[in-house]
Design a protein around this motif. Structure first.
Motif, PDB file in Angstrom:
ATOM      1  N   GLU A 131       0.856  -1.212   0.048  1.00 33.70           N
ATOM      2  CA  GLU A 131       0.022   0.058   0.022  1.00 33.70           C
ATOM      3  C   GLU A 131       0.712   1.193   0.136  1.00 33.70           C
ATOM      4  O   GLU A 131       0.328   2.452  -0.312  1.00 33.70           O
ATOM      5  CB  GLU A 131      -1.262  -0.169   1.058  1.00 33.70           C
ATOM      6  N   ALA A 132       2.102   1.102   0.315  1.00 36.10           N
ATOM      7  CA  ALA A 132       2.836   2.323   0.479  1.00 36.10           C
ATOM      8  C   ALA A 132       4.506   2.218   0.022  1.00 36.10           C
ATOM      9  O   ALA A 132       5.386   1.762   0.695  1.00 36.10           O
ATOM     10  CB  ALA A 132       3.112   2.995   2.069  1.00 36.10           C
ATOM     11  N   PRO A 133       4.375   1.658  -1.143  1.00 32.69           N
ATOM     12  CA  PRO A 133       5.693   1.119  -1.709  1.00 32.69           C
ATOM     13  C   PRO A 133       6.868   2.192  -1.569  1.00 32.69           C
ATOM     14  O   PRO A 133       7.948   1.947  -1.865  1.00 32.69           O
ATOM     15  CB  PRO A 133       5.241   0.671  -3.180  1.00 32.69           C
ATOM     16  N   LYS A 134       6.514   3.624  -1.519  1.00 33.21           N
ATOM     17  CA  LYS A 134       7.640   4.570  -1.786  1.00 33.21           C
ATOM     18  C   LYS A 134       7.842   5.067  -0.142  1.00 33.21           C
ATOM     19  O   LYS A 134       8.528   5.831   0.053  1.00 33.21           O
ATOM     20  CB  LYS A 134       7.008   5.789  -2.301  1.00 33.21           C
ATOM     21  N   ASP A 135       7.207   4.346   0.710  1.00 29.25           N
ATOM     22  CA  ASP A 135       7.623   4.437   2.078  1.00 29.25           C
ATOM     23  C   ASP A 135       9.228   4.237   2.572  1.00 29.25           C
ATOM     24  O   ASP A 135       9.212   2.653   2.552  1.00 29.25           O
ATOM     25  CB  ASP A 135       6.572   4.082   3.151  1.00 29.25           C
ATOM     26  N   ALA A 136      10.003   4.892   2.986  1.00 29.36           N
ATOM     27  CA  ALA A 136      11.371   4.344   3.216  1.00 29.36           C
ATOM     28  C   ALA A 136      11.424   3.422   4.258  1.00 29.36           C
ATOM     29  O   ALA A 136      12.317   2.596   4.325  1.00 29.36           O
ATOM     30  CB  ALA A 136      12.206   5.649   3.380  1.00 29.36           C
ATOM     31  N   GLY A 137      10.777   3.910   5.369  1.00 25.26           N
ATOM     32  CA  GLY A 137      10.571   3.140   6.628  1.00 25.26           C
ATOM     33  C   GLY A 137      10.187   1.590   6.462  1.00 25.26           C
ATOM     34  O   GLY A 137      10.883   0.709   6.913  1.00 25.26           O
ATOM     35  N   GLY A 138       9.223   1.488   5.631  1.00 23.86           N
ATOM     36  CA  GLY A 138       8.519   0.264   5.231  1.00 23.86           C
ATOM     37  C   GLY A 138       9.703  -0.617   4.433  1.00 23.86           C
ATOM     38  O   GLY A 138       9.803  -1.890   4.601  1.00 23.86           O
ATOM     39  N   ALA A 139      10.271   0.178   3.394  1.00 22.84           N
ATOM     40  CA  ALA A 139      11.248  -0.577   2.734  1.00 22.84           C
ATOM     41  C   ALA A 139      12.637  -1.229   3.505  1.00 22.84           C
ATOM     42  O   ALA A 139      12.871  -2.364   3.454  1.00 22.84           O
ATOM     43  CB  ALA A 139      11.920   0.392   1.739  1.00 22.84           C
ATOM     44  N   ALA A 140      13.016  -0.348   4.439  1.00 26.95           N
ATOM     45  CA  ALA A 140      13.952  -0.686   5.408  1.00 26.95           C
ATOM     46  C   ALA A 140      13.568  -1.952   6.183  1.00 26.95           C
ATOM     47  O   ALA A 140      14.285  -2.779   6.348  1.00 26.95           O
ATOM     48  CB  ALA A 140      14.424   0.364   6.427  1.00 26.95           C
ATOM     49  N   VAL A 141      12.277  -1.781   6.762  1.00 26.51           N
ATOM     50  CA  VAL A 141      11.857  -3.025   7.751  1.00 26.51           C
ATOM     51  C   VAL A 141      11.769  -4.258   6.891  1.00 26.51           C
ATOM     52  O   VAL A 141      12.330  -5.337   7.360  1.00 26.51           O
ATOM     53  CB  VAL A 141      10.544  -2.421   8.332  1.00 26.51           C
ATOM     54  N   GLN A 142      11.151  -4.164   5.536  1.00 26.92           N
ATOM     55  CA  GLN A 142      11.244  -5.279   4.867  1.00 26.92           C
ATOM     56  C   GLN A 142      12.631  -5.867   4.490  1.00 26.92           C
ATOM     57  O   GLN A 142      12.710  -7.091   4.462  1.00 26.92           O
ATOM     58  CB  GLN A 142      10.673  -4.857   3.453  1.00 26.92           C
ATOM     59  N   ALA A 143      13.645  -5.263   4.308  1.00 27.23           N
ATOM     60  CA  ALA A 143      15.142  -5.380   3.913  1.00 27.23           C
ATOM     61  C   ALA A 143      15.334  -6.204   5.212  1.00 27.23           C
ATOM     62  O   ALA A 143      15.898  -7.513   5.122  1.00 27.23           O
ATOM     63  CB  ALA A 143      15.790  -4.218   3.652  1.00 27.23           C
ATOM     64  N   GLU A 144      15.362  -5.377   6.462  1.00 23.45           N
ATOM     65  CA  GLU A 144      15.820  -6.228   7.624  1.00 23.45           C
ATOM     66  C   GLU A 144      14.845  -7.671   7.900  1.00 23.45           C
ATOM     67  O   GLU A 144      15.722  -8.818   8.372  1.00 23.45           O
ATOM     68  CB  GLU A 144      15.637  -5.346   8.719  1.00 23.45           C
ATOM     69  N   PHE A 145      13.853  -7.545   7.567  1.00 25.36           N
ATOM     70  CA  PHE A 145      12.857  -8.635   7.620  1.00 25.36           C
ATOM     71  C   PHE A 145      13.483 -10.018   6.927  1.00 25.36           C
ATOM     72  O   PHE A 145      13.643 -10.996   7.637  1.00 25.36           O
ATOM     73  CB  PHE A 145      11.559  -8.563   7.399  1.00 25.36           C
ATOM     74  N   LEU A 146      13.786  -9.661   5.940  1.00 21.96           N
ATOM     75  CA  LEU A 146      14.477 -10.780   4.972  1.00 21.96           C
ATOM     76  C   LEU A 146      15.704 -11.156   5.440  1.00 21.96           C
ATOM     77  O   LEU A 146      15.993 -12.511   5.413  1.00 21.96           O
ATOM     78  CB  LEU A 146      14.634 -10.229   3.385  1.00 21.96           C
ATOM     79  N   VAL A 147      16.718 -10.375   5.889  1.00 19.78           N
ATOM     80  CA  VAL A 147      17.780 -10.707   6.627  1.00 19.78           C
ATOM     81  C   VAL A 147      17.714 -11.609   7.625  1.00 19.78           C
ATOM     82  O   VAL A 147      18.145 -12.632   7.832  1.00 19.78           O
ATOM     83  CB  VAL A 147      18.639  -9.426   6.899  1.00 19.78           C
ATOM     84  N   GLN A 148      16.765 -11.402   8.525  1.00 16.82           N
ATOM     85  CA  GLN A 148      16.470 -12.180   9.806  1.00 16.82           C
ATOM     86  C   GLN A 148      15.869 -13.581   9.429  1.00 16.82           C
ATOM     87  O   GLN A 148      16.201 -14.553   9.769  1.00 16.82           O
ATOM     88  CB  GLN A 148      15.476 -11.181  10.604  1.00 16.82           C
ATOM     89  N   GLN A 149      15.138 -13.556   8.167  1.00 17.16           N
ATOM     90  CA  GLN A 149      14.407 -14.558   7.808  1.00 17.16           C
ATOM     91  C   GLN A 149      15.479 -15.671   7.407  1.00 17.16           C
ATOM     92  O   GLN A 149      15.689 -16.869   7.451  1.00 17.16           O
ATOM     93  CB  GLN A 149      13.514 -14.463   6.656  1.00 17.16           C
ATOM     94  N   ALA A 150      16.617 -15.155   6.626  1.00 13.22           N
ATOM     95  CA  ALA A 150      17.369 -15.919   6.106  1.00 13.22           C
ATOM     96  C   ALA A 150      18.503 -16.246   7.273  1.00 13.22           C
ATOM     97  O   ALA A 150      18.691 -17.718   6.914  1.00 13.22           O
ATOM     98  CB  ALA A 150      18.465 -15.054   4.979  1.00 13.22           C
ATOM     99  N   PHE A 151      18.734 -15.679   8.183  1.00 13.09           N
ATOM    100  CA  PHE A 151      19.640 -16.392   8.907  1.00 13.09           C
ATOM    101  C   PHE A 151      18.849 -17.188  10.041  1.00 13.09           C
ATOM    102  O   PHE A 151      19.567 -18.054  10.982  1.00 13.09           O
ATOM    103  CB  PHE A 151      20.281 -15.127  10.154  1.00 13.09           C
ATOM    104  N   ARG A 152      17.678 -17.043  10.304  1.00 10.69           N
ATOM    105  CA  ARG A 152      16.759 -17.947  11.108  1.00 10.69           C
ATOM    106  C   ARG A 152      16.370 -19.045  10.657  1.00 10.69           C
ATOM    107  O   ARG A 152      16.119 -20.080  11.282  1.00 10.69           O
ATOM    108  CB  ARG A 152      15.526 -16.929  11.660  1.00 10.69           C
ATOM    109  N   THR A 153      15.955 -19.068   9.273  1.00 14.45           N
ATOM    110  CA  THR A 153      15.149 -20.275   8.691  1.00 14.45           C
ATOM    111  C   THR A 153      15.884 -20.915   7.754  1.00 14.45           C
ATOM    112  O   THR A 153      15.537 -21.860   7.386  1.00 14.45           O
ATOM    113  CB  THR A 153      13.825 -19.690   8.138  1.00 14.45           C
TER     114      THR A 153
END
Length: 373
Positions: A131-153
């Motif tokens: 819903e907010a693809p230009k939101d910088a905060g959301g983009a950063a959270v998504q990037a960090e989420f993927l990093v955490q998923q990689a190292f955890r799963t």
């Protein structure tokens, strides 16, 4: 399997307790918690183990309130507003990005496909990005989420691990374009560089972008330190050199003086080859540097709790009971920091060290009345 986990847990506990219980000069004896002479952490106002907050190292009431709203309603806008109002180059923004990503990752692990009456965990993050693809905060959270998923799963080095981190790298690029002056996307990329094995020259290019934006960022230095550690792409000497150089150029009030202690922690020997490893010059100097950093830190520095938690670990191991207690009274209640977060039960691990500190403090004449807050 339950028996195996029990035996492993027993061995870990014994490894923590044995060095202290063998030393009669400290006067510590292990007794039942309900024994008349048992030291009681509650006498010092410490929180019960089951109430300890494992989500972060120290208090952030605004973040807690927003997390409650986001996870309770699956509505992302409060998270976006909080990040938009958080200083871009500061430590707190990085911590909040990590916290939001961790919350989404934990939700997904608990509800990977959804349950009756509820969708898959972390739906609010997916909605945020859609819903907010230009939101910088959301983009950063998504990037960090993927990093955490990689190292955890996923397992490091596997195709699955690399695919997730490549996706995270793309998300980092999007976040950097949306907020050119924000160091957070590049701090996230440091973990990607570690996981994907960037050549040192490429890693240095990412690091220089961070130094241009936030040269004294403690969280960034901690993330970079992992890359230089022996277990990843560097060596003990490189990690120590990186940490000591950062400490040497630390500005007044910075916590970078504590970085050598983190380097020591990352290279703790599985078996100590000296009788008093925690009393060696290297460890002692690192502890003193961290104590100096904690004492001179700027009020309200959100990274200070990280330093205090690691100091508790080293001060207890060094049998410096009074100093350990002085740190405990300033961090108790939150345990979302090294070294506790590496345990399957962070609260239980922390509680063991806290109990040892209380017992050692009282065995040497300390009481709640003599402990300064």
């Amino acid at each position: 399997m339950e028996i195996l986990w029990f035996l492993m847990a027993s061995l870990m506990l014994a490894a923590v307790l044995t060095p202290f219980l063998r030393r009669r000069r400290s006067g510590i004896q292990l007794v039942s918690p309900d024994a008349p002479d048992a030291a009681d952490p509650a006498d010092y106002g410490f929180m019960r183990e089951e109430l300890l907050d494992i989500r972060m190292p120290g208090p952030d009431e605004d973040l807690i309130d927003v997390l409650d709203v986001v996870q309770g309603t699956q509505e992302w806008r409060a998270a976006s507003q909080l990040l938009a109002g958080t200083e871009a180059g500061g430590e707190r923004r990085w911590q909040r990005v990590q916290a939001f990503a961790g919350a989404a990752s934990l939700e997904l692990s608990r509800r990977p496909g959804g349950t009756a009456g509820a969708g898959a965990g972390g739906q609010w993050l997916r909605s945020w990005r859609a819903e907010a693809p230009k939101d910088a905060g959301g983009a950063a959270v998504q990037a960090e989420f993927l990093v955490q998923q990689a190292f955890r799963t996923a397992t490091a080095g596997t195709d699955e691990f690399r695919i997730i981190l490549e996706e995270a790298r793309e998300a980092c690029g999007q976040a950097a374009l949306l907020a050119p002056g924000d160091p957070v996307p590049y701090i996230i990329e440091l973990s990607i560089a570690r996981g994907l094995g960037y050549p040192q020259a490429d890693f240095e290019q990412v690091w220089l972008k961070i130094l241009d934006r936030a040269p004294a960022h403690m969280g960034a230095h901690l993330s970079a330190l992992h890359y230089w550690c022996e277990k990843w792409h560097g060596s003990r000497a490189q990690a120590y050199s990186f940490a000591e150089a950062a400490a040497a150029r630390a500005p007044q009030g910075s916590l970078l003086s504590s970085l050598p202690l983190f380097a020591v922690y990352e290279h703790l020997p599985e078996i100590a080859l000296v009788n008093d490893f925690y009393g060696t010059e290297v460890v002692r100097r690192a502890i003193e540097g961290a104590l100096f950093a904690a004492h001179s830190a700027r009020p309200g520095d959100p990274m200070l709790a990280h330093v205090r938690h690691l100091l508790v670990f080293f001060l207890v191991r060094s049998e410096r009971w009074g100093e350990a207690m002085n740190q405990l009274v300033r961090v108790d209640g939150h345990v979302g920091a090294l070294p506790w977060t590496l345990s399957r039960e962070p609260s239980a691990e922390y509680a063991v060290y806290r109990a040892l500190a209380v017992a050692g403090y009282e065995a040497n004449g300390g009481t709640p009345a003599t402990l300064s807050h």
